[in-house]
Design a protein around this motif. Structure first.
Motif: not given
Length: 224
Positions: A36-59
């Protein structure tokens, strides 16, 4: 093993078996928590990249909205000026109907009429070039977005999903939509001839951001 146990009381045997069960149950829990800890770690990374992509798409929306507002203000000014000149031409045309060809006033009005027509023709050429230049400028401003999207997409696809088929499928959908956006940018189809974002470009961005929200929703369900 059985011969060994016959020297113990039933209670001792029960305690012994319970101890073994507890040991393996603890190991199972530790393994589950570690996973579970391992999955949460990867989910955090995934969430971070999704946030970056969302910001880029708003530009594109914020930049184009600002640029289009300036563009529209200038074009409205041109339109008002043109309408004023056209009204002047209509007035001259009415006056010319009641004047003799040889009159000085008629010659002056014709001269004025020709000047206005020449002015409007020149303004039309200027405004058309201005509009074309502004739209090309808007397209050029968005061009760097394609490389940003490609970089973030590659980073997104490097994150392991640990066998989560639903998220894997959603990320594939997002990846394909991002490639579509990049292609629209590279083929200069981001704007209409009036300077606004094209419907194709806007729809692709909305679909991509919608998929991002869907992935985030799936992540939230998985880590509960």
């Amino acid at each position: 093993m059985i011969d060994f146990l016959k020297y113990f009381s039933p209670l001792a045997i029960l305690v012994f078996i319970w101890g073994i069960y507890q040991y393996f149950d603890k190991k199972k829990i530790e393994k589950t928590e570690s996973s579970r800890t391992e999955r949460i770690k990867y989910f955090d990374k995934l969430q971070s990249k999704l946030n970056e992509l969302r910001y880029i798409l708003i530009e594109p929306h914020s930049e184009t909205t600002k640029s289009t507002r300036i563009l529209n203000t200038k074009l409205i000014g041109y339109e008002l000026e043109t309408n004023t000149k056209i009204k002047a031409l209509e007035e001259i045309s009415k006056k010319l109907e009641n004047l003799k060809d040889s009159s000085v006033e008629k010659k002056a009005l014709i001269k004025k009429q020709n000047e206005i027509v020449s002015y409007l023709s020149k303004k039309h050429i200027e405004s058309t070039k201005f509009l074309d230049d502004e739209i090309q400028s808007l397209r050029n401003n968005i061009k760097p977005l394609s490389s940003k999207i490609e970089t973030k997409t590659a980073e997104l696809n490097e994150i392991p999903i640990l066998g989560m088929s639903s998220i894997t499928s959603e990320i594939l959908t997002l990846t394909l939509k991002l490639k579509e956006i990049v292609n629209i940018i590279k083929t200069n189809d981001t704007h209409t001839s009036e300077g606004a974002l094209s419907e194709e470009f806007t729809d692709s961005i909305l679909q991509a951001t919608g998929t991002i929200y869907k992935i985030e929703s799936t992540i939230n369900k998985e880590i509960k």
